[in-house]
Scaffold this active site. Structure first.
Site, PDB file in Angstrom:
ATOM      1  N   LYS A   1     -13.146   0.501 -14.389  1.00 22.67           N
ATOM      2  CA  LYS A   1     -13.583  -0.789 -13.846  1.00 22.67           C
ATOM      3  C   LYS A   1     -14.086  -1.726 -14.945  1.00 22.67           C
ATOM      4  CE  LYS A   1     -12.658  -0.003  -9.481  1.00 22.67           C
ATOM      5  NZ  LYS A   1     -11.559  -0.731  -8.827  1.00 22.67           N
TER       6      LYS A   1
ATOM      7  N   ASP B   1       3.705   2.233  -4.519  1.00 24.67           N
ATOM      8  CA  ASP B   1       2.726   2.940  -5.342  1.00 24.67           C
ATOM      9  C   ASP B   1       2.394   2.040  -6.526  1.00 24.67           C
ATOM     10  OD1 ASP B   1       1.287   4.515  -7.074  1.00 24.67           O
ATOM     11  OD2 ASP B   1       2.629   6.252  -6.928  1.00 24.67           O
ATOM     12  N   VAL B   2       1.160   1.542  -6.551  1.00 24.40           N
ATOM     13  CA  VAL B   2       0.797   0.562  -7.588  1.00 24.40           C
ATOM     14  C   VAL B   2       0.712   1.173  -8.979  1.00 24.40           C
ATOM     15  CG1 VAL B   2      -0.420  -0.994  -6.007  1.00 24.40           C
ATOM     16  CG2 VAL B   2      -1.702   0.837  -7.178  1.00 24.40           C
TER      17      VAL B   2
ATOM     18  N   TYR C   1     -14.620   6.311 -13.477  1.00 19.26           N
ATOM     19  CA  TYR C   1     -14.529   5.129 -12.600  1.00 19.26           C
ATOM     20  C   TYR C   1     -15.080   3.900 -13.315  1.00 19.26           C
ATOM     21  CZ  TYR C   1     -15.132   2.382  -8.278  1.00 19.26           C
ATOM     22  OH  TYR C   1     -15.082   1.414  -7.307  1.00 19.26           O
TER      23      TYR C   1
ATOM     24  N   ASP D   1       0.868  -1.184   0.000  1.00 20.91           N
ATOM     25  CA  ASP D   1       0.000   0.000   0.000  1.00 20.91           C
ATOM     26  C   ASP D   1       0.903   1.232   0.000  1.00 20.91           C
ATOM     27  OD1 ASP D   1      -3.263   0.262   1.057  1.00 20.91           O
ATOM     28  OD2 ASP D   1      -2.050   2.093   0.927  1.00 20.91           O
TER      29      ASP D   1
HETATM   30  N1  LIG Z   1     -15.990   0.574  -1.121  1.00 19.65           N
HETATM   31  C1  LIG Z   1     -16.788   0.394  -2.153  1.00 19.65           C
HETATM   32  O1  LIG Z   1     -18.012   0.644  -2.093  1.00 19.65           O
HETATM   33  C2  LIG Z   1     -16.250  -0.172  -3.441  1.00 19.65           C
HETATM   34  C3  LIG Z   1     -17.178  -0.629  -4.400  1.00 19.65           C
HETATM   35  C4  LIG Z   1     -16.705  -1.159  -5.580  1.00 19.65           C
HETATM   36  C5  LIG Z   1     -15.340  -1.238  -5.810  1.00 19.65           C
HETATM   37  N2  LIG Z   1     -14.465  -0.781  -4.873  1.00 19.65           N
HETATM   38  C6  LIG Z   1     -13.041  -0.889  -5.176  1.00 19.65           C
HETATM   39  O2  LIG Z   1     -12.398  -1.648  -4.173  1.00 19.65           O
HETATM   40  C7  LIG Z   1     -11.044  -1.224  -4.055  1.00 19.65           C
HETATM   41  C8  LIG Z   1     -10.747  -0.907  -2.603  1.00 19.65           C
HETATM   42  O3  LIG Z   1     -11.650   0.107  -2.205  1.00 19.65           O
HETATM   43  P1  LIG Z   1     -11.892   0.464  -0.688  1.00 19.65           P
HETATM   44  O4  LIG Z   1     -13.323   0.802  -0.557  1.00 19.65           O
HETATM   45  O5  LIG Z   1     -11.281  -0.557   0.202  1.00 19.65           O
HETATM   46  O6  LIG Z   1     -11.055   1.841  -0.633  1.00 19.65           O
HETATM   47  P2  LIG Z   1     -10.172   2.478   0.523  1.00 19.65           P
HETATM   48  O7  LIG Z   1      -9.959   3.895   0.143  1.00 19.65           O
HETATM   49  O8  LIG Z   1     -10.742   2.178   1.858  1.00 19.65           O
HETATM   50  O9  LIG Z   1      -8.798   1.677   0.369  1.00 19.65           O
HETATM   51  C9  LIG Z   1      -8.020   1.824  -0.777  1.00 19.65           C
HETATM   52  C10 LIG Z   1      -6.573   1.516  -0.422  1.00 19.65           C
HETATM   53  O10 LIG Z   1      -5.798   1.651  -1.621  1.00 19.65           O
HETATM   54  C11 LIG Z   1      -4.615   2.348  -1.283  1.00 19.65           C
HETATM   55  N3  LIG Z   1      -4.083   3.029  -2.461  1.00 19.65           N
HETATM   56  C12 LIG Z   1      -4.648   4.036  -3.153  1.00 19.65           C
HETATM   57  N4  LIG Z   1      -3.845   4.429  -4.150  1.00 19.65           N
HETATM   58  C13 LIG Z   1      -2.741   3.649  -4.078  1.00 19.65           C
HETATM   59  C14 LIG Z   1      -1.539   3.581  -4.827  1.00 19.65           C
HETATM   60  N5  LIG Z   1      -1.306   4.402  -5.859  1.00 19.65           N
HETATM   61  N6  LIG Z   1      -0.621   2.635  -4.491  1.00 19.65           N
HETATM   62  C15 LIG Z   1      -0.830   1.813  -3.450  1.00 19.65           C
HETATM   63  N7  LIG Z   1      -1.946   1.838  -2.693  1.00 19.65           N
HETATM   64  C16 LIG Z   1      -2.879   2.751  -3.001  1.00 19.65           C
HETATM   65  C17 LIG Z   1      -5.032   3.331  -0.205  1.00 19.65           C
HETATM   66  O11 LIG Z   1      -3.920   3.809   0.544  1.00 19.65           O
HETATM   67  C18 LIG Z   1      -6.002   2.501   0.605  1.00 19.65           C
HETATM   68  O12 LIG Z   1      -5.348   1.792   1.625  1.00 19.65           O
HETATM   69  C19 LIG Z   1     -10.880  -0.033  -4.988  1.00 19.65           C
HETATM   70  O13 LIG Z   1     -10.323  -0.481  -6.204  1.00 19.65           O
HETATM   71  C20 LIG Z   1     -12.305   0.427  -5.200  1.00 19.65           C
HETATM   72  O14 LIG Z   1     -12.496   1.076  -6.425  1.00 19.65           O
HETATM   73  C21 LIG Z   1     -14.891  -0.252  -3.690  1.00 19.65           C
END
Ligand SMILES: NC(=O)c1ccc[n+]([C@@H]2O[C@H](COP(=O)([O-])OP(=O)(O)OC[C@H]3O[C@@H](n4cnc5c(N)ncnc54)[C@H](O)[C@@H]3O)[C@@H](O)[C@H]2O)c1
Length: 250
Positions: free
Chosen positions: A161, A63-64, A157, A39
């Protein structure tokens, strides 16, 4: 009682600091995987939680969106552990300004594509060769229900996706027969810090939109992730599975 389906396996999980990534990391750790938590932010709490539950884990800051970092981190993990069995491409962002076809700014588009699409390619580009060499692998990508149906203010987004679902299908077809499967989960609304700017009223509305009248939790995604990444799921590849409390059926 949960069986140890991942004993002896190494799982690399991005976005493991919090939210869905943390939920998946903790679930795989609880089932015996050694979890490498990646992360931008530190994953100390995730690693501590996995260890407190009797598992093993480590963390690295990464950083991904930076291919150079993937190219140094993946060989480091392979050198240390000899293999990578599971890759969870989970890190991602949502737009911070208007996300409509008309109002979206170029910089927001570029940020979204880098985080939610290109990063997933980078993960597969660098980890798939390790899995193929080992004759086994499970890639789990995170898409969204926004990839499958039209939802307001999610233009870039949903583009990113939907791209994830396409890359999942293509990579699965390309490498079928190597022991590697590639699947995706399309979550509904999951209660994580990504929703921090959404008002409680709006969260109630989101919950009401799901047939099962609640928001999802990271553990809901973790349970599905654990199945798709398990050895017994070896006849499933290229698919994107909604885990959305029935949102897509109402
Ligand atoms: N929460 C929702 O409702 C939801 C719904 C559909 C899809 N998603 C997807 O699920 C995934 C996780 O979402 P979440 O809700 O846990 O979000 P979140 O913001 O709680 O967690 C995201 C994590 O990704 C990390 N991150 C962001 N950019 C980064 C980078 N460049 N390099 C490394 N790490 C990085 C952040 O530090 C964080 O820890 C995302 O891809 C999001 O689009 C979430």
């Amino acid at each position: 009682m949960t069986t140890k389906r991942f004993s002896g396996m190494v799982a690399v999980i991005t976005g493991a600091h919090q939210g869905i990534g943390r939920g998946v990391a903790e679930r795989l750790g609880s089932e015996g995987a050694h979890v490498v938590c990646l992360d931008l932010k530190d994953c100390n709490d995730t690693v501590a939680a996995i260890k407190a539950a009797g598992g093993t884990a480590e963390r690295a800051t990464m950083d991904v969106t930076d291919l150079t970092q993937w190219k140094s981190e993946v060989p480091r993990i392979e050198d240390k552990h000899g293999k990578i069995d599971v890759l969870g491409n989970i890190a991602g962002v949502v737009a911070t300004t208007a996300d409509t076809a008309i109002d979206l700014e170029q910089a927001q588009w570029d940020r979204m594509i880098a985080h939610d699409l290109t990063s997933v390619w980078y993960g597969m580009k660098t980890v798939l060769p390790v899995m193929i060499r080992g004759g086994f692998g499970r890639v789990l990508n995170i898409a969204s229900l926004a990839a499958l149906r039209g939802l307001p203010n999610l233009f870039s987004y949903s583009a990113a996706k939907a791209g994830v679902t396409g890359m999942t299908r293509q990579a699965a077809a390309e490498y079928a027969g190597t022991g590697v499967t590639v699947n995706a989960i399309a979550p509904g609304t999951i209660n994580t810090p990504i929703l921090q700017d959404i008002t409680p009223d709006m969260l109630d509305q989101f919950a009401a939109a799901h047939a099962i009248k609640r928001l999802g939790m990271p553990r809901d995604i973790g349970a599905m992730a654990a199945y798709l990444c398990s050895p017994e799921a070896d006849f499933i590849t290229g698919m994107t599975y909604p885990v959305d409390g029935g949102w897509s059926i109402v």
